[in-house]
Design a protein around this motif. Structure first.
Motif, PDB file in Angstrom:
ATOM      1  N   LEU B 295       0.830  -1.209   0.000  1.00  0.00           N
ATOM      2  CA  LEU B 295       0.000   0.000   0.000  1.00  0.00           C
ATOM      3  C   LEU B 295       0.866   1.260   0.000  1.00  0.00           C
ATOM      4  CD1 LEU B 295      -2.714  -1.244   2.452  1.00  0.00           C
ATOM      5  CD2 LEU B 295      -2.983  -0.825   0.027  1.00  0.00           C
ATOM      6  N   LEU B 296       2.071   1.121   0.528  1.00  0.00           N
ATOM      7  CA  LEU B 296       3.018   2.236   0.479  1.00  0.00           C
ATOM      8  C   LEU B 296       3.290   2.609  -0.972  1.00  0.00           C
ATOM      9  CD1 LEU B 296       4.967   3.836   2.458  1.00  0.00           C
ATOM     10  CD2 LEU B 296       6.722   2.319   1.625  1.00  0.00           C
ATOM     11  N   TYR B 298       1.310   2.104  -3.478  1.00  0.00           N
ATOM     12  CA  TYR B 298       0.101   2.801  -3.921  1.00  0.00           C
ATOM     13  C   TYR B 298       0.183   4.293  -3.654  1.00  0.00           C
ATOM     14  CZ  TYR B 298      -3.490  -0.707  -4.689  1.00  0.00           C
ATOM     15  OH  TYR B 298      -4.274  -1.673  -5.178  1.00  0.00           O
ATOM     16  N   GLY B 299       0.525   4.589  -2.394  1.00  0.00           N
ATOM     17  CA  GLY B 299       0.569   5.986  -1.975  1.00  0.00           C
ATOM     18  C   GLY B 299       1.528   6.776  -2.829  1.00  0.00           C
ATOM     19  N   ILE B 300       2.714   6.191  -3.066  1.00  0.00           N
ATOM     20  CA  ILE B 300       3.723   6.905  -3.852  1.00  0.00           C
ATOM     21  C   ILE B 300       3.211   7.103  -5.285  1.00  0.00           C
ATOM     22  CG2 ILE B 300       6.053   6.737  -4.799  1.00  0.00           C
ATOM     23  CD1 ILE B 300       6.783   5.225  -2.178  1.00  0.00           C
TER      24      ILE B 300
END
Lengths: 291, 329
Positions: B295-296, B298-300
Motif C-alpha cells: 500500500l506504500l 500505492y501511496g507513492i
C-alpha cells in the motif's frame, strides 16, 4: 429500555470534555491549513499517528515523560510540514479538489503504511508518565493525564488565537485566507505564509500526539479516526476561528461520551459521523459561520 | 431511426472491444494451468477491476469523489451472505434483495446530500463516514462474530464451488456488463449531462440540467453494480462480518479510478488490474517482511500521478491510440 447510571454519564461527559479539547487541538491544525491555504488535507490524522509513534520512540529511548517529547517533536514536525509543503502540496495549490484529495490520500497511505512497516501493526503505549494518577472530585474521577492534556490543549489553542489576532504573522495569515491576491499586493509573501501555516498545522498534531500518548496508545489505524474527526470539527465550525474549533471540539467530545454511555463504546464513531451527516445536510455553513 | 454504427446502444468499436477483452480474459485460467491460488488472484483482480469500472460512473463521469464503494459492495455482500447462511436463500434471489437494500441506502444518503449541495471534499468525507457508520451499525446488530456460508462441492443453485473458475467467469461477464453500461452512459443523454456536471456544475445547472437528479442516477447505477459485485464476492470468500465494510477498500477503489484517469473507463480497468496485480505481487514477495509495503507503493504512485500527471493512465491510452491508426475512431 436504555438505563444509564447518572453518575456514569456525568463521569463520561467529563472525560468527553477533556477529549474534546484534544480533538480541538488536532482539528485546529487542519482548520488553519484548510482555511488559509484552501488545501484539502486528508493526511492530517496520519500525522497524529506518526507523532504518536515518535512520542513512543522518544519517550522510551530518552526515558522522559511523553509530554516532554513535544519539545522535540513539535519543531521536527514543523520542519516536516514545511518539507511536505515544498515537496508535494505546493505543486497542487489551486488544482482541482479531486487532485488535492488524491495527492493527500497518497500521502496518507505512505504515512500509514510506513508506520505499519516499521511497527508491524502492534499498538505501542508509553509505559510511564508522571501524570498516571487519578484525581477524585467528589464521586467523579479525573485522570491527571487527561486533565493535563486538556489544559495544555486549551493553552495551545489560546496561544494560536493570540498568534492569529495579535501578531503580524497571524494577521498576514488571516489576510491570505481572506483574499490571496490582495494579500500578495499588500506585500505579503504568500508562499512563505503557506509554508509556515502548513508547518504550524502539522506541528500542532505533534503536540496533540504527545498529549494523547499519556493515556492512550499509538497504532497505525489511529490516522483515519483522527483525520475524519478533525474534518467533522472543521465542518462544524472550522473557519469560525479558534473559538469555533474549540466549541465544535467540545461538542464532538461530549456527543462521543454520550454515545459511549448510552449505547456502547463501539458506537462512538457512529454518533460522531451521524452528527457529521446532520451538520452537512442542515447547517452546511457550520454552527459558527463557515464561509 | 436506426443507427447502424451501434450495437446494443454502444459504438460498434467498443462492443467488439468488450467481446475481445472478455475472450482474452477467459483464456487466463487455462494459462494459469487452473492453479487454484493463481485463479483466485485472477478472480480478485477482475473483481476489483469491475468495482473500479463501476466507480468510474460516479467518480469519473459525474466527478463526485465517492469513497463508499465498499459500503455498497458490503451491503450486497452481507445481505446475500446472511440470507444464504441463516435462511438458505439462494444468492440468485439474495443478490437482487441486496441490490434493493443498497439502492435504498444510496437514495437515502444521496438524495439529501445532492439536495443540500454537498460536493467535493465534503462529499468525499461524507461517503467515507458512511462506510464507518454502516460498519458500526452492523457491528451493533450482529456483533463482531463472523458468519460462514454453508459449503457445497459444486452448486450453481447456492453459488458455492470448491474451485474459483466459475466465479472467475461470472466476474468476467460482470466486468463486460459494467463496461457496456459505462459505454452506454457515455453515449447517452445521461453521459453528456454528467460530463457537463463534472466540468462545471454551476454552468450545467444554468443550462437547465437537473444536476441533483442526474447525480443521483449515477449514484444509483454505481450502487447497483457495486452491490452485485459484493454479492458475488461473498460467495467467493464465504465469510460475512462487519469487516466487509472496509473504509480502505472504498479509498483504494477511488485511488485506482483516479490513477486510471477520471472519466476513462479503459484507464480505470487498466489501473485496477495493474495496481491490484502489483499489490498482490508485493504482498506475496516483500509483504511478509514489511507489512503494508504494497500500500506504500500505492501511496507513492498516487502522489506521483497527482503531481505530475493528473490525467492518469488515460493519457497513456490516448497516446497509444494516436499511434495505432486502426484504433482511431
Amino acid at each position: 429500555m436504555i438505563s444509564v447510571e447518572p453518575m456514569l454519564l456525568v463521569q463520561n461527559i467529563v472525560n468527553g470534555v477533556f477529549m474534546g479539547l484534544i480533538y480541538s487541538l488536532v482539528a485546529l491544525g487542519l482548520a488553519l491549513i484548510f482555511g488559509v491555504m484552501d488545501i484539502i488535507n486528508f493526511a492530517h490524522g496520519d500525522f497524529v499517528m506518526i507523532g504518536a509513534y515518535l512520542t513512543f520512540l522518544l519517550a522510551t529511548t530518552l526515558l522522559v515523560d511523553p509530554t516532554l517529547t513535544a519539545f522535540i517533536t513539535m519543531p521536527l514536525f514543523f520542519v516536516i510540514g514545511v518539507a511536505v509543503y515544498k515537496g508535494i502540496i505546493e505543486r497542487v495549490l489551486g488544482a482541482e479538489p479531486l487532485i488535492q484529495i488524491a495527492v493527500t490520500v497518497g500521502l496518507l497511505m505512505v504515512l500509514r503504511n510506513l508506520a505499519l512497516m516499521i511497527f508491524k501493526a502492534e499498538p505501542r503505549g508509553v509505559p510511564f508518565t508522571v501524570f498516571g494518577f487519578p484525581i477524585n472530585v467528589g464521586p467523579i474521577t479525573i485522570a491527571a493525564s487527561r486533565l493535563v492534556a486538556g489544559i495544555v490543549s486549551l493553552v495551545a489553542l489560546f496561544l494560536v488565537h493570540m498568534l492569529l489576532t495579535r501578531t503580524k504573522w497571524g494577521i498576514a495569515m488571516r489576510a491570505t485566507a481572506d483574499d490571496r491576491e490582495v494579500a500578495e499586493l499588500m506585500g505579503i509573501n504568500v508562499k512563505k505564509v503557506y509554508a509556515v501555516t502548513f508547518g504550524l498545522g502539522i506541528s500542532l498534531t505533534a503536540l496533540a500526539a504527545a498529549l494523547i500518548m499519556t493515556f492512550s496508545r499509538a497504532d497505525p489505524y489511529l490516522g483515519l479516526l483522527y483525520g475524519l474527526l478533525s474534518w467533522v470539527i472543521v465542518a462544524m465550525g472550522g473557519l469560525g476561528g479558534v473559538i469555533g474549533v474549540l466549541a465544535s471540539g467540545l461538542i464532538i467530545g461530549v456527543i462521543e461520551a454520550i454515545g459511549i454511555s448510552v449505547v456502547s463504546a463501539g458506537a462512538r464513531e457512529l454518533f460522531i459521523y451521524l452528527t457529521f451527516f446532520l451538520i452537512l445536510w442542515f447547517r452546511p455553513r457550520g454552527l459558527f459561520g463557515r464561509r | 431511426m436506426a443507427k447502424p454504427n451501434k450495437i446494443l446502444g454502444i459504438p460498434r468499436r467498443n462492443f467488439y472491444g468488450i467481446i475481445v477483452f472478455a475472450l482474452i480474459l477467459s483464456t487466463v485460467p487455462a494459462l494459469l494451468r487452473f492453479n487454484t491460488y493463481y485463479v483466485y488472484l485472477a478472480t480478485d483482480i477482475i473483481l476489483i477491476a469491475s468495482l473500479v469500472a463501476a466507480w468510474n460512473i460516479i467518480g469519473g463521469y459525474a466527478g463526485q469523489l465517492d469513497l463508499a464503494a465498499s459500503a455498497y459492495m458490503a451491503l450486497g455482500a452481507v445481505v446475500t451472505g446472511n440470507l444464504l447462511a441463516f435462511y438458505g436463500l439462494t444468492p440468485w434471489l439474495g443478490i437482487p434483495i441486496g441490490v434493493l437494500i443498497a439502492l435504498g441506502v444510496a437514495v437515502a444518503v444521496g438524495y439529501p446530500t445532492f439536495r443540500f449541495g454537498i460536493k467535493e471534499v465534503w462529499y468525499a468525507l461524507l461517503t467515507a463516514a458512511l462506510v464507518v457508520i454502516l460498519s458500526r451499525i452492523y457491528w451493533l446488530i450482529y456483533g463482531s462474530t463472523e458468519t460462514y456460508l454453508p459449503t457445497y462441492e459444486w452448486s450453481w443453485f447456492y453459488l458455492r464451488f470448491n474451485r474459483y473458475e466459475p466465479f472467475y467467469y461470472m466476474l468476467v461477464v460482470m466486468l463486460a456488463i459494467v463496461l457496456w453500461i459505462n459505454y452506454r452512459i457515455r453515449h447517452s443523454k445521461l453521459g453528456y449531462y454528467l460530463n457537463a456536471i463534472r466540468e462545471d456544475e454551476l454552468a450545467a445547472e444554468a443550462l437547465g440540467i437537473d444536476v441533483r437528479r442526474y447525480k443521483l442516477y449515477a449514484l444509483m447505477i454505481y450502487a447497483t453494480l457495486a452491490s452485485i459485485i459484493g454479492g458475488i464476492y461473498v460467495c467467493i470468500t464465504g465469510v460475512v462480518g462487519y469487516r466487509n465494510f472496509d473504509p480502505w477498500l472504498g479509498i483504494t477503489t477511488a485511488v485506482m479510478g483516479i490513477v486510471g484517469g477520471l472519466g476513462s473507463v479503459e484507464g480505470a480497468v487498466m489501473s485496477g488490474m495493474i495496481l491490484r496485480t502489483l499489490e498482490d505481487y508485493l504482498r506475496g514477495t516483500i509483504g511478509s517482511q514489511y507489512p503494508g509495503s504494497h500500500l506504500l507503493v500505492y501511496g507513492i504512485i498516487l502522489i506521483v500521478v497527482g503531481v505530475l500527471k493528473p490525467e492518469g493512465l488515460a493519457s497513456l491510452i490516448e497516446y497509444v491510440k494516436k499511434r495505432i491508426p486502426w484504433l482511431k475512431s
